[in-house]
Motif scaffolding. Structure first.
Motif, PDB file in Angstrom:
ATOM      1  N   ALA A 151       0.836  -1.204   0.000  1.00  0.00           N
ATOM      2  CA  ALA A 151       0.000   0.000   0.000  1.00  0.00           C
ATOM      3  C   ALA A 151       0.866   1.247   0.000  1.00  0.00           C
ATOM      4  N   LYS A 152       1.952   1.221   0.762  1.00  0.00           N
ATOM      5  CA  LYS A 152       2.858   2.375   0.817  1.00  0.00           C
ATOM      6  C   LYS A 152       3.535   2.608  -0.525  1.00  0.00           C
ATOM      7  N   ARG A 153       4.012   1.525  -1.147  1.00  0.00           N
ATOM      8  CA  ARG A 153       4.699   1.683  -2.424  1.00  0.00           C
ATOM      9  C   ARG A 153       3.742   2.182  -3.504  1.00  0.00           C
ATOM     10  N   PHE A 154       2.538   1.629  -3.537  1.00  0.00           N
ATOM     11  CA  PHE A 154       1.567   2.059  -4.538  1.00  0.00           C
ATOM     12  C   PHE A 154       1.195   3.534  -4.378  1.00  0.00           C
ATOM     13  N   SER A 155       1.297   4.050  -3.149  1.00  0.00           N
ATOM     14  CA  SER A 155       0.849   5.414  -2.867  1.00  0.00           C
ATOM     15  C   SER A 155       1.907   6.473  -3.163  1.00  0.00           C
ATOM     16  N   LYS A 156       3.144   6.047  -3.416  1.00  0.00           N
ATOM     17  CA  LYS A 156       4.223   6.979  -3.696  1.00  0.00           C
ATOM     18  C   LYS A 156       4.548   6.964  -5.190  1.00  0.00           C
ATOM     19  N   PRO A 157       4.706   8.135  -5.808  1.00  0.00           N
ATOM     20  CA  PRO A 157       4.972   8.167  -7.255  1.00  0.00           C
ATOM     21  C   PRO A 157       6.256   7.431  -7.614  1.00  0.00           C
ATOM     22  N   ASP A 158       6.220   6.687  -8.722  1.00  0.00           N
ATOM     23  CA  ASP A 158       7.445   6.084  -9.225  1.00  0.00           C
ATOM     24  C   ASP A 158       8.134   7.097 -10.137  1.00  0.00           C
ATOM     25  N   LYS A 159       9.117   6.658 -10.880  1.00  0.00           N
ATOM     26  CA  LYS A 159       9.896   7.596 -11.705  1.00  0.00           C
ATOM     27  C   LYS A 159       9.064   8.250 -12.795  1.00  0.00           C
ATOM     28  N   THR A 160       7.934   7.674 -13.126  1.00  0.00           N
ATOM     29  CA  THR A 160       7.052   8.271 -14.140  1.00  0.00           C
ATOM     30  C   THR A 160       6.062   9.254 -13.521  1.00  0.00           C
ATOM     31  N   GLY A 161       6.040   9.343 -12.180  1.00  0.00           N
ATOM     32  CA  GLY A 161       5.073  10.208 -11.507  1.00  0.00           C
ATOM     33  C   GLY A 161       3.754   9.525 -11.216  1.00  0.00           C
ATOM     34  N   LEU A 162       3.638   8.245 -11.580  1.00  0.00           N
ATOM     35  CA  LEU A 162       2.375   7.524 -11.427  1.00  0.00           C
ATOM     36  C   LEU A 162       2.244   6.882 -10.048  1.00  0.00           C
ATOM     37  N   VAL A 163       1.027   6.920  -9.521  1.00  0.00           N
ATOM     38  CA  VAL A 163       0.691   6.126  -8.330  1.00  0.00           C
ATOM     39  C   VAL A 163      -0.395   5.141  -8.741  1.00  0.00           C
ATOM     40  N   ILE A 164      -0.496   4.059  -7.974  1.00  0.00           N
ATOM     41  CA  ILE A 164      -1.382   2.951  -8.309  1.00  0.00           C
ATOM     42  C   ILE A 164      -2.461   2.831  -7.248  1.00  0.00           C
ATOM     43  N   TYR A 165      -3.720   2.876  -7.673  1.00  0.00           N
ATOM     44  CA  TYR A 165      -4.841   2.745  -6.746  1.00  0.00           C
ATOM     45  C   TYR A 165      -5.698   1.537  -7.136  1.00  0.00           C
ATOM     46  N   PRO A 166      -5.446   0.364  -6.542  1.00  0.00           N
ATOM     47  CA  PRO A 166      -6.356  -0.771  -6.754  1.00  0.00           C
ATOM     48  C   PRO A 166      -7.726  -0.437  -6.173  1.00  0.00           C
ATOM     49  N   THR A 167      -8.767  -0.926  -6.801  1.00  0.00           N
ATOM     50  CA  THR A 167     -10.120  -0.597  -6.352  1.00  0.00           C
ATOM     51  C   THR A 167     -10.878  -1.799  -5.803  1.00  0.00           C
ATOM     52  N   ASP A 168     -10.203  -2.947  -5.665  1.00  0.00           N
ATOM     53  CA  ASP A 168     -10.876  -4.140  -5.142  1.00  0.00           C
ATOM     54  C   ASP A 168      -9.938  -4.855  -4.183  1.00  0.00           C
ATOM     55  N   TRP A 169      -9.998  -4.460  -2.922  1.00  0.00           N
ATOM     56  CA  TRP A 169      -9.093  -5.000  -1.907  1.00  0.00           C
ATOM     57  C   TRP A 169      -9.748  -6.191  -1.218  1.00  0.00           C
ATOM     58  N   THR A 170      -9.852  -7.297  -1.913  1.00  0.00           N
ATOM     59  CA  THR A 170     -10.390  -8.516  -1.325  1.00  0.00           C
ATOM     60  C   THR A 170      -9.308  -9.596  -1.317  1.00  0.00           C
ATOM     61  N   ALA A 171      -9.443 -10.522  -0.377  1.00  0.00           N
ATOM     62  CA  ALA A 171      -8.392 -11.516  -0.166  1.00  0.00           C
ATOM     63  C   ALA A 171      -8.127 -12.367  -1.396  1.00  0.00           C
ATOM     64  N   HIS A 172      -9.151 -12.645  -2.189  1.00  0.00           N
ATOM     65  CA  HIS A 172      -8.980 -13.517  -3.349  1.00  0.00           C
ATOM     66  C   HIS A 172      -8.191 -12.838  -4.475  1.00  0.00           C
ATOM     67  N   ASN A 173      -7.956 -11.533  -4.361  1.00  0.00           N
ATOM     68  CA  ASN A 173      -7.179 -10.821  -5.370  1.00  0.00           C
ATOM     69  C   ASN A 173      -5.689 -10.784  -5.057  1.00  0.00           C
ATOM     70  N   PHE A 174      -5.309 -11.360  -3.913  1.00  0.00           N
ATOM     71  CA  PHE A 174      -3.900 -11.394  -3.517  1.00  0.00           C
ATOM     72  C   PHE A 174      -3.484 -12.851  -3.356  1.00  0.00           C
ATOM     73  N   ALA A 175      -2.330 -13.178  -3.920  1.00  0.00           N
ATOM     74  CA  ALA A 175      -1.842 -14.555  -3.870  1.00  0.00           C
ATOM     75  C   ALA A 175      -0.453 -14.599  -3.245  1.00  0.00           C
ATOM     76  N   VAL A 176      -0.060 -15.802  -2.828  1.00  0.00           N
ATOM     77  CA  VAL A 176       1.207 -16.001  -2.120  1.00  0.00           C
ATOM     78  C   VAL A 176       2.002 -17.075  -2.847  1.00  0.00           C
ATOM     79  N   ASP A 177       3.287 -16.796  -3.099  1.00  0.00           N
ATOM     80  CA  ASP A 177       4.104 -17.784  -3.800  1.00  0.00           C
ATOM     81  C   ASP A 177       4.757 -18.758  -2.810  1.00  0.00           C
ATOM     82  N   GLU A 178       5.632 -19.619  -3.304  1.00  0.00           N
ATOM     83  CA  GLU A 178       6.233 -20.660  -2.475  1.00  0.00           C
ATOM     84  C   GLU A 178       7.183 -20.094  -1.425  1.00  0.00           C
ATOM     85  N   GLU A 179       7.626 -18.844  -1.616  1.00  0.00           N
ATOM     86  CA  GLU A 179       8.524 -18.220  -0.640  1.00  0.00           C
ATOM     87  C   GLU A 179       7.782 -17.232   0.256  1.00  0.00           C
TER      88      GLU A 179
END
Length: 314
Positions: A151-179
């Motif tokens: 959430a912190k990284r998405f809220s801070k502009p990257d080198k292009t000046g863009l920030v990312i705002y996901p609009t569906d914060w539900t558990a099924h939209n986030f996955a976990v890898d083997e590590e």
């Protein structure tokens, strides 16, 4: 019907690209041997409602953003054409987001592998966070730290000046890898905001910290696209991760009690402020209050994860 010409989608897309294509004059990518010589004209695209209605161009789109999109996509390993770019943009933006914010640049998104018609192929990350509801508390705490950092990284502009705002914060939209690394795997509902443009334009209220107020919606995630598009700072992402996933009564189904449910008594004894901070991160109306609470939660959870083998937690 007599006199009506048959519709050929391929020819239609080719004609549209011929109208929108233009030479690109900057040297972006030259240092990596990825110089692109063509792009799409935003001046012409913005006259067509189809493009303005897409989430990634809904806000402060400029020619520089279109150039970034085209440059990222045409140098992707799947080698899309401009016709592919336009088709994907009009149907489903997920492949474009993955190609713009690449895994190799440490973005927490699945890698796009290619498409066949309307079928887009992405790498499989692993089970959703919802599948870890009964995992150990330290593992769920580790997921919570990553989600808050995301959430912190998405809220801070990257080198292009863009920030990312996901609009569906539900558990099924986030996955976990083997590590045990967390990824956002649903890239359809993402709004991109160019905060550099907001700061340049300085429209009335641009520098007022926008606090998501839930719009009278007590137990669901709501947001104002217009406000996200016109403010240089917002707690939208903290509202999403805390209200959707970490709160004791989260918006997300499948997480009764929140991702951090059943906090061990010894941890509560060491950190009696944790429940209040989770509440603040979810409900605070003070400008910057949610972010401040999130930082303190990260600090507490990290202190409990010291010396643990985070990749092998179960």
């Amino acid at each position: 019907m007599s006199g009506v010409q048959p519709c050929n989608p391929v020819q239609g897309i080719e004609k549209l690209v011929s109208e929108l294509k233009m030479p690109k004059t900057d040297l972006q990518g030259l240092d990596k041997g990825e110089l692109s010589t063509v792009t799409l004209s935003w001046e012409k695209m913005k006259d067509k409602n189809w493009f303005q209605d897409t989430d990634i161009f809904r806000c402060t789109a400029q020619q520089s953003e279109v150039d970034f999109l085209v440059h990222s996509v045409i140098h992707h390993s799947s080698r899309p054409t401009l016709e592919n770019v336009i088709s994907i943009l009009l149907i489903n933006q997920e492949p474009l987001v993955s190609m713009m914010f690449k895994r190799k640049d440490d973005w927490p998104f699945p890698e796009y592998l290619g498409s066949c018609g309307r079928l887009a192929i992405f790498e499989y990350i692993g089970p959703s966070i919802a599948a870890h509801y009964s995992s150990s508390w330290p593992l769920r705490a580790y997921f919570a730290v990553q989600l808050l950092q995301l959430a912190k990284r998405f809220s801070k502009p990257d080198k292009t000046g863009l920030v990312i705002y996901p609009t569906d914060w539900t558990a099924h939209n986030f996955a976990v890898d083997e590590e045990n690394r967390v990824y956002l795997v649903d890239l359809e509902g993402i709004i991109l905001v160019n905060q550099s443009i907001i700061r340049e334009k300085k429209a009335p209220g641009w520098d007022t910290y926008y606090t998501a107020d839930r719009f009278g919606c007590t137990n669901c995630f709501s947001f104002s696209t217009a406000d996200l598009c016109t403010h240089a700072e917002s707690d939208h992402n903290y509202h999403g991760v805390c209200g959707g996933l970490l709160a004791p009564q989260p918006y997300s189904p499948g997480l009764a009690g929140g991702l951090l449910h059943s906090v061990p008594r010894n941890i509560l004894a060491r950190h009696p402020l944790l429940p209040r901070l989770l509440d603040e991160c979810w409900k605070s109306s003070k400008p910057g209050g949610r972010e401040e609470a999130a930082d303190l939660i990260i600090e507490i959870l990290r202190s409990e994860l010291v010396d643990l083998d985070l990749q092998n937690l179960t």
